[in-house]
Motif scaffolding. Structure first.
Motif, PDB file in Angstrom:
ATOM      1  N   LEU A 112       0.841  -1.188   0.000  1.00 28.51           N
ATOM      2  CA  LEU A 112       0.000   0.000   0.000  1.00 28.51           C
ATOM      3  C   LEU A 112       0.876   1.238   0.000  1.00 28.51           C
ATOM      4  O   LEU A 112       1.922   1.245   0.632  1.00 28.51           O
ATOM      5  N   TYR A 113       0.446   2.270  -0.693  1.00 30.06           N
ATOM      6  CA  TYR A 113       1.218   3.512  -0.567  1.00 30.06           C
ATOM      7  C   TYR A 113       0.583   4.469   0.425  1.00 30.06           C
ATOM      8  O   TYR A 113       1.136   5.512   0.726  1.00 30.06           O
ATOM      9  N   ARG A 114      -0.576   4.134   0.925  1.00 29.23           N
ATOM     10  CA  ARG A 114      -1.149   4.888   2.029  1.00 29.23           C
ATOM     11  C   ARG A 114      -1.802   3.911   2.983  1.00 29.23           C
ATOM     12  O   ARG A 114      -2.551   3.041   2.557  1.00 29.23           O
ATOM     13  N   ALA A 115      -1.501   4.050   4.271  1.00 33.52           N
ATOM     14  CA  ALA A 115      -2.155   3.213   5.268  1.00 33.52           C
ATOM     15  C   ALA A 115      -2.209   4.006   6.553  1.00 33.52           C
ATOM     16  O   ALA A 115      -1.350   4.850   6.818  1.00 33.52           O
TER      17      ALA A 115
END
Ligand code: ATP
Ligand code: MG
Lengths: 606, 302
Positions: B222-225
Motif C-alpha cells: 500500500l502507498y497509504r495506510a
C-alpha cells in the motif's frame, strides 16, 4: 530538553525539527566557552526491542557517520561528532542559519519565482554529482525533498538529513520504503541509484514551483500534472527539464546529475535568468490585441451584470439608468431612469424586465418599449437581483427582508425577516428559496415564507447561492466557500479562501469556481473540496465566473476580463478595460458581454 | 401514472423541476421490472436507513485482523429528524504484529471522534447546525486515529474505509485497499473508492494490465495506510446515497476473491440485507477464503 547538556558539551537550546526517528535540536557547543558556536544535534531513537538488532543498528549508524565525516563540500554540513547514550544516538552537525525549503514554500504566498528555484536546482545538481562520484562507492542521497534542503543566509543550498536515520527503520512489510511522493517507482523495489536521486530532485523542483506536495498526490502522477498546468509563469523549457527528470523509466531520465545541470543552465540562458538581468520572468500570453466587437459608454460606472433577451442586452448603471442595447452592434435602443444606481442584474419574464435599484424599488419595465409597468417599494436600497419563480419575484433589500412580490398584483405576498440587509440574490430550488444576509445568517424559506432551516457563517454572506440536486454553494466574507445539504443545511464541506469573498460560485461537472478578494480565481473539486487550480489576477475578484464551452470568463478589479481554460486554469487571453470589473460577464452565442467601472459595456468574441 | 407509482415506490416527492420525463415515459425494461420486484420494500413516510454486516476469519488465517463497525440511528436537526449511519471497515496489515490492534484502534478512534461531535444531535435535541463540515469531522477523526495507532501500536498499519450517512449524504473517508461500492438493483456495481495500492497505481498508469495485476508479486503493498508515514492524506468526499441501491463496504477478503458480478447477484437476489451479507461471506469462503472477510451493507428507504 531545553537546558539539558549532552555529554557535558552540547547545551540544548531549542527543538528545530521533528522527524520520524527523533528530534533535531539547536545546541551550543560548550567547548568554545568564549564564543557562541551553534550546532545542530540530531537525535535518533533506537526502538528495536531485540538487543542484537539494536546493536547492529548502532554499528550501521556509526559506520555511516564515519563515512559522512569524510565528505567535504560547501553544500554538506560538516559532522563534528557523534555518540550514543542508552537507546539514543546523536549526530552533531554544523548549524545552518537559514530555513528549509519546505518552510520557504509554505511561508510564501503564491509561487516562488522560477529564477530562484532554478538557482537552487543547479546547486543541488552539483552536490548530487559530488555524491554520485564518490569513490570507492557512489553515495546515494536517497531522501531528496524540500524539508531536507536548507537555504542558508547566503541563499545557497545545504543538504541536511543524510538518510542516516534510515538505518533505524526496520523495513516494514506491507508499506512502501522511502519518502512517498518524491521517490521513483524503482525505489519501491528497493533499488537506490543515482537516477533515483535525479527523480527526487525533479519532484522537489516540482513541489517548489507548484506548491503541490507530492506526498498528497497519487504516486508517479507528475506526468498528469505538468508544471505549467499549475503555475503558468513557469517557462516551457524548465517544464521539459523537470518532466525528463521525472520520467517513469530510469533510462529516459538524465543519465547524470551533471547532464541535468547542463540542461538547467540551458533553460537559464534561454529565459535570461542566467545573467540575472531580469528579476522576474512572467511572459504571459497577451491577447494579440483583442478588439471589442463594440463598446457602449454609459454616464457612470457599470458594476452589474447584463441579461440578454431576443437580441437585446439589458444592463444597469450607476448613472441610474437601465439600458437596452442591440446585442449585435451595441446600438442604443432605450433607457429607463430609476432614481438610484442599478447594480441588480435584470431578470426577464413574460416580456417584462425586473430589477432593483438603490432607490429602494423593484422596477418592472416592458422589455420592448422601456415603459414602466409597475414598481414595488422596499424600505432600503436594493443590491440584490430578482429571481422569478412560482408567479413571484423574489428579491432581497437592505431593509433586511426577502420580499416575495406577486407578479400579477405587484404586491408583496409575504416578507421574510432576515437578521440584516439581504444583498444576495435569492436562489430557488426544490420548492425552497435560499438567501444569505449581512450578519452571516443564511436561510432556506419555503414558498409560503416560512423558515425551513437556517445556517450561520461567521461574517456576511453577500454572495448568491448556486446549487445542484444535492448541494448548494455560496461564499462569505469569512473567507470560506461553503457546500451545504439543500434539504437541511448541514455543512458538507468548507473550503478556505485566502481572503473574504462576495463572489457567487459557478458550477459545472464536478468543479466549483469562485473568486475572492485575494485576487485568485479558484477551481475546487465539488466532491472532495480539494483545490484543482487557482489563477492569480492582480486585484480582488468580486464578480462570478461564468463557463461557456470549455472556457471560464471572469472579471477582476484589476480591470481585466480573463478567459481561462476551465479544466486547467490556463490563461487563453485577457482583455483590459480602463476600470475595475465587479460584475459578472455574460456569454451568449459566442459573444462575451461585460461592464466596467470605466462606464463602458463591452462585447468581445468569446 | 407510472411516475406516481415510482414516486410511491421510492418515496419520492414529486418535484417540479425534474427534466428527466423522457426516460420516465419509456416502457419498463426487464431489468427495471426486476428492480421493482427486488425492491418491494415497505414504504415509510419517513426515510429509513437500515444496515447489516458479516464477518469471517476465512479458511486460511488463524487470526482475524479485520475490524468492523455498523451503527444506525436517528439524529435531531434544525429541520426534523434525519437518518444517521456510521459504517466502517478496517483491515489490519497482514504480517504486522499489531494488525488487529491497529484495525481495532482505528475503528474506536474514528467512531469515538465522530460520535462525540454528533452526541448533542443524537442524544440531546440540538437544533442549530454545526460549524464544522462533515468532511472536516471525518478528516479530524482519521488524523486522531493516525496519532492513536502510532502511539498504541507503533509500526503497525491498517486500511480504513468509513462512511458517515446523514440524510441522503454519504461522506466517505478512505485509506488503503478496503473498498466502498454502490450496488444498484439493475445489476450495476460502482466502486466509489480508489485503492491506495502500488498494483492499482501501476495499473492506472498502464504499466501493467489488469490481468498482470492479479498475479503481481507486490499485490499487498500500500502507498497509504493508517498508522504509516509522516503525512497522511485520506481520500474524503461526499456523494448522494443511491436510491434505489445499496452502499457496501468490504475488505479485500471479499472483493479480491469474489467477482463483482457475483457480488451484485448475492446482494440483489437476497431477501434481506442480513442474508445478503451471509451470502457474500459464504461466497468468499467457498472461493478458498484466503483472507479475513468483512462486509457491511446499508440501504436508504423512503
Ligand atoms: N544542520 C542543521 N542546521 C539547522 N537546521 C537543521 C539542520 N539539520 C536539520 N535542520 C532542521 O531540522 C529539520 C529536520 O531535520 P532532518 O531532515 O535532518 O531530520 P528528520 O526530518 O527527522 O529526518 P528524516 O527525514 O530522516 O525523518 C530540517 O528540515 C531543518 O529544518
Ligand atoms: Mg528530514
Amino acid at each position: 530538553m531545553a537546558g539539558v547538556t549532552l555529554v557535558n558539551r552540547y547545551s540544548i537550546q531549542d527543538v528545530i525539527g521533528v522527524g520520524g526517528m527523533g528530534s533535531v535540536y539547536r545546541a551550543r557547543d560548550m567547548h568554545f566557552p568564549n564564543v557562541t558556536k551553534l550546532v545542530a544535534v540530531k537525535e535518533m531513537i533506537n526502538s528495536a526491542p531485540d538487543p542484537l538488532v539494536r546493536q547492529t543498528i548502532v554499528q550501521n549508524f556509526e559506520r555511516e557517520a564515519n563515512l559522512l565525516a569524510t565528505l567535504n563540500h560547501p553544500s554538506i554540513p560538516r559532522i563534528n561528532d557523534y555518540f550514543s547514550l542508552d537507546s539514543r544516538s546523536y549526530l552533531v552537525l554544523d548549524f545552518v542559519h537559514g530555513k528549509d525549503m519546505e518552510a520557504i514554500i509554505s511561508d510564501t504566498n503564491g509561487f516562488l519565482p522560477e529564477e530562484q528555484v532554478l538557482g537552487w536546482a543547479v546547486e543541488l545538481c552539483d552536490v548530487l554529482e559530488y555524491l554520485h562520484r564518490h569513490k570507492p562507492d557512489p553515495i546515494i542521497f536517497r531522501d531528496m525533498k524540500p524539508s531536507n534542503v536548507m537555504i542558508n543566509s547566503n541563499g545557497d543550498i545545504v543538504l541536511v538529513d543524510f538518510g542516516i536515520a534510515k538505518t533505524f527503520q526496520t523495513g516494514i512489510k506491507g508499506t512502501m520504503i522511502g519518502t512517498e511522493g518524491y521517490s521513483p517507482p524503482e525505489q519501491y523495489r528497493g533499488e537506490a541509484t543515482p537516477s533515483a536521486d535525479i527523480y527526487a530532485l525533479g519532484a522537489t523542483i516540482h513541489h517548489a514551483l507548484t506548491r503541490r506536495d507530492p506526498r498528497l498526490e497519487p504516486p508517479f502522477s507528475f506526468a498528469e500534472r505538468p508544471l505549467r498546468r499549475i503555475n503558468t509563469a513557469v517557462s516551457t523549457e524548465l517544464e521539459a527539464v523537470v518532466a525528463r527528470a521525472l520520467e517513469y523509466n530510469p533510462e529516459s531520465r538524465f543519465p547524470t546529475a551533471a547532464d541535468m545541470k547542463q540542461a538547467l543552465l540551458g533553460v537559464a540562458k534561454k529565459t535570461g535568468a542566467l545573467g540575472r538581468m531580469k528579476t522576474q520572468t512572467t511572459p504571459i500570453t497577451q491577447a494579440g490585441g483583442i478588439k471589442p466587437l463594440w463598446a457602449f459608454k454609459c454616464e457612470d460606472e457599470v458594476r452589474g451584470t447584463p441579461t440578454i433577451h431576443q437580441g437585446a442586452l439589458y444592463i444597469g448603471s450607476y448613472d441610474n439608468n437601465l439600458y437596452a442595447l442591440n446585442a449585435a452592434d451595441g446600438k442604443f435602443q432605450w433607457k429607463y431612469p430609476a432614481d438610484g444606481g442599478i447594480v441588480s442584474r435584470p431578470a426577464l419574464y413574460d416580456g417584462n424586465i425586473y430589477f432593483g435599484s438603490e432607490d429602494k424599488r423593484l422596477h418592472v419595465v416592458s422589455a420592448r418599449s422601456g415603459k414602466v409597468v409597475w414598481t414595488y417599494y422596499t424600505e432600503g436600497p436594493i443590491r440584490s437581483s430578482p429571481r422569478i419563480a412560482e408567479g413571484h419575484a423574489f428579491i432581497g433589500s437592505d431593509d433586511g427582508y426577502l420580499h416575495a412580490v406577486n407578479l400579477n398584483s405587484g404586491r408583496a405576498s409575504w416578507r421574510f425577516e432576515a437578521a440584516d440587509a439581504v444583498r444576495s440574490t435569492p436562489f430557488v430550488m426544490n420548492d425552497l428559496v435560499y438567501i444569505g444576509c449581512e450578519t452571516g445568517d443564511y436561510y432556506a424559506v419555503d414558498y409560503r415564507g416560512e423558515l425551513k432551516w437556517r445556517f450561520h457563517a461567521k461574517r456576511a454572506i453577500t454572495s448568491s447561492t448556486v446549487g445542484s440536486a444535492n448541494t448548494i454553494y455560496f461564499t462569505s466574507v469569512d473567507a470560506t466557500l461553503y457546500a451545504l445539504d439543500p434539504k437541511n443545511g448541514w455543512p458538507l464541506w468548507r473550503f478556505r479562501l485566502g481572503k473574504p469573498s462576495i463572489s457567487t460560485p459557478c458550477i459545472i461537472d464536478d468543479f466549483v469556481f469562485v473568486g475572492a478578494a485575494d485576487g485568485f480565481i479558484y477551481a475546487v473539486d465539488a466532491r472532495n473540496s480539494k483545490e484543482v487550480w487557482r489563477y492569480r489576477t492582480e486585484h480582488q475578484v468580486n464578480g462570478s465566473p461564468v463557463i461557456y464551452k470549455d472556457s471560464l470568463y471572469c472579471g477582476s478589479v484589476d480591470g481585466n476580463l480573463y478567459c481561462l481554460e476551465y479544466r486547467t486554469g490556463r490563461l487563453r487571453w485577457k482583455f483590459a478595460t480602463q476600470g475595475a470589473i465587479t460584475g459578472s460577464p455574460l456569454v451568449y452565442d459566442d459573444i462575451v458581454y461585460v461592464g466596467s467601472t470605466d462606464h463602458q459595456v463591452y462585447a468581445l468574441l468569446a | 401514472m407510472l411516475k406516481k407509482f415510482f414516486d410511491w415506490l421510492f418515496g419520492r416527492k414529486p418535484s417540479p423541476e425534474k427534466t428527466q420525463d423522457v426516460t420516465q415515459t419509456a416502457p419498463l425494461t426487464e431489468e427495471q421490472i426486476q428492480a421493482i420486484v427486488n425492491n418491494q420494500n415497505p414504504h415509510f413516510d419517513l426515510q429509513q436507513l437500515i444496515a447489516s454486516c458479516g464477518q469471517s476469519v476465512g479458511k486460511q488465517r488463524e487470526l482475524n485482523e479485520d475490524s468492523l463497525l455498523a451503527l444506525t440511528a436517528t439524529m435531531a436537526g434544525n429541520s426534523g429528524n434525519l437518518p444517521f449511519g456510521l459504517y466502517i471497515v478496517a483491515d489490519g496489515m497482514g504480517g504486522h504484529q499489531f494488525g488487529e490492534v491497529a484495525s481495532n484502534a482505528a475503528i474506536r478512534a474514528v467512531a469515538g471522534h465522530i460520535l462525540k461531535k454528533f452526541h448533542p444531535y443524537l442524544f440531546q435535541v440540538k437544533t442549530d447546525t454545526m460549524d464544522e463540515s462533515f468532511q472536516e469531522i471525518m478528516l479530524e477523526a482519521v488524523r486522531d486515529a493516525q496519532r492513536i495507532i502510532q502511539r498504541e501500536a507503533p509500526g503497525s498499519g491498517t486500511t480504513l474505509t468509513a462512511a458517515l450517512v446523514i440524510g441522503q449524504q454519504v461522506t466517505v473517508a478512505h485509506v488503503g485497499d478496503s473498498r466502498a461500492y454502490f450496488v444498484f438493483p439493475d445489476g450495476r456495481i460502482d466502486p466509489i473508492t480508489r485503492d491506495h495500492s502500488l498494483v492499482k497505481r501501476l495499473e492506472e498508469l498502464g504499466h501493467i494490465t489488469p490481468e498482470e495485476a492479479v498475479n503481481y508479486p507486490h499485490r499487498n503493498v500500500l502507498y497509504r495506510a493508517l498508522g504509516q508515514g509522516e503525512l497522511l492524506d485520506p481520500d474524503i468526499f461526499t456523494i448522494a446515497f443511491p436510491q434505489p441501491g445499496y452502499l457496501m463496504i468490504c475488505s479485500d477478503g471479499l472483493w479480491g476473491v469474489v467477482a463483482e458480478q457475483d457480488i451484485v447477484r448475492s446482494v440483489v437476489d437476497a431477501p434481506s440485507l442480513q442474508r445478503a451479507c451471509q451470502n457474500l461471506v459464504s461466497a468468499a469462503n467457498a472461493a478458498g477464503g484466503p483472507d479475513n472477510i468483512s462486509v457491511i451493507l446499508a440501504q436508504l428507504i423512503g
